[in-house]
Design a protein around this motif. Structure first.
Motif, PDB file in Angstrom:
ATOM      1  N   PRO A 168       2.141 -26.346 -37.061  1.00 48.81           N
ATOM      2  CA  PRO A 168       3.141 -27.394 -36.823  1.00 48.81           C
ATOM      3  C   PRO A 168       3.326 -28.278 -38.052  1.00 48.81           C
ATOM      4  O   PRO A 168       2.397 -28.481 -38.829  1.00 48.81           O
ATOM      5  CB  PRO A 168       2.537 -28.213 -35.680  1.00 48.81           C
ATOM      6  CG  PRO A 168       1.468 -27.376 -35.088  1.00 48.81           C
ATOM      7  CD  PRO A 168       1.003 -26.448 -36.166  1.00 48.81           C
ATOM      8  N   ARG A 169       4.536 -28.770 -38.232  1.00 47.45           N
ATOM      9  CA  ARG A 169       4.852 -29.709 -39.301  1.00 47.45           C
ATOM     10  C   ARG A 169       5.234 -31.038 -38.667  1.00 47.45           C
ATOM     11  O   ARG A 169       5.893 -31.070 -37.637  1.00 47.45           O
ATOM     12  CB  ARG A 169       6.053 -29.228 -40.122  1.00 47.45           C
ATOM     13  CG  ARG A 169       5.717 -28.336 -41.292  1.00 47.45           C
ATOM     14  CD  ARG A 169       5.294 -27.004 -40.871  1.00 47.45           C
ATOM     15  NE  ARG A 169       5.341 -26.039 -41.978  1.00 47.45           N
ATOM     16  CZ  ARG A 169       5.132 -24.782 -41.809  1.00 47.45           C
ATOM     17  NH1 ARG A 169       4.870 -24.314 -40.618  1.00 47.45           N
ATOM     18  NH2 ARG A 169       5.166 -23.958 -42.814  1.00 47.45           N
ATOM     19  N   SER A 170       4.840 -32.120 -39.299  1.00 52.68           N
ATOM     20  CA  SER A 170       5.194 -33.446 -38.798  1.00 52.68           C
ATOM     21  C   SER A 170       6.273 -34.060 -39.676  1.00 52.68           C
ATOM     22  O   SER A 170       6.176 -34.030 -40.904  1.00 52.68           O
ATOM     23  CB  SER A 170       3.970 -34.364 -38.798  1.00 52.68           C
ATOM     24  OG  SER A 170       3.008 -33.895 -37.893  1.00 52.68           O
ATOM     25  N   TYR A 171       7.288 -34.597 -39.042  1.00 52.22           N
ATOM     26  CA  TYR A 171       8.361 -35.308 -39.722  1.00 52.22           C
ATOM     27  C   TYR A 171       8.577 -36.622 -38.993  1.00 52.22           C
ATOM     28  O   TYR A 171       8.379 -36.722 -37.791  1.00 52.22           O
ATOM     29  CB  TYR A 171       9.676 -34.501 -39.705  1.00 52.22           C
ATOM     30  CG  TYR A 171       9.647 -33.280 -40.576  1.00 52.22           C
ATOM     31  CD1 TYR A 171      10.099 -33.330 -41.886  1.00 52.22           C
ATOM     32  CD2 TYR A 171       9.157 -32.073 -40.096  1.00 52.22           C
ATOM     33  CE1 TYR A 171      10.065 -32.205 -42.693  1.00 52.22           C
ATOM     34  CE2 TYR A 171       9.127 -30.944 -40.894  1.00 52.22           C
ATOM     35  CZ  TYR A 171       9.581 -31.019 -42.194  1.00 52.22           C
ATOM     36  OH  TYR A 171       9.551 -29.896 -42.982  1.00 52.22           O
ATOM     37  N   SER A 172       9.000 -37.633 -39.713  1.00 52.25           N
ATOM     38  CA  SER A 172       9.272 -38.933 -39.098  1.00 52.25           C
ATOM     39  C   SER A 172      10.729 -39.028 -38.690  1.00 52.25           C
ATOM     40  O   SER A 172      11.614 -38.544 -39.390  1.00 52.25           O
ATOM     41  CB  SER A 172       8.959 -40.064 -40.083  1.00 52.25           C
ATOM     42  OG  SER A 172       7.589 -40.092 -40.378  1.00 52.25           O
TER      43      SER A 172
END
Length: 111
Positions: free
Chosen positions: A4-8
């Protein structure tokens, strides 16, 4: 399998409604040869068109929010890659201002 990748989130729902805005730069790189490759997630996100549906998971950061008292001073510190949440907070200030709220001074330190 990809991790998974986290983005704001880069938007305020009071301004954009049911939309969700993100700030994403397409990551293009080389592993040392002449062939260029693109990051899996950033390449996908930069190819999404308005109206496309994508699946995602939201994680809340309950401690990250606009001050409860909009008249208190606020300093935004952004290191460059972290501008997305600042954009959302600035939109929140626009929303509060449009409602006639008295806003305290705000400063943005970027770099």
């Amino acid at each position: 399998m990809n991790h998974p990748r986290s983005y704001s989130i880069a938007s305020c729902k009071d301004i954009v409604g049911s939309e969700l805005h993100m700030v994403v730069g397409r990551f293009i790189y080389s592993r040392g040869g002449s062939k260029m490759e693109a990051g899996v997630c950033s390449n996908f996100l930069t190819s999404v068109e308005p109206g496309d549906e994508i699946c995602f998971k939201l994680d809340s950061a309950l401690s990250f929010h606009h001050p409860l008292d909009p008249s208190c001073p606020i300093i935004f510190i952004c290191t460059g890659t972290g501008f997305a949440p600042i954009r959302g907070l600035l939109q929140k200030r626009l929303y509060l201002q449009s409602r006639g709220e008295k806003l305290g001074p705000a400063y943005l330190i970027f770099g």
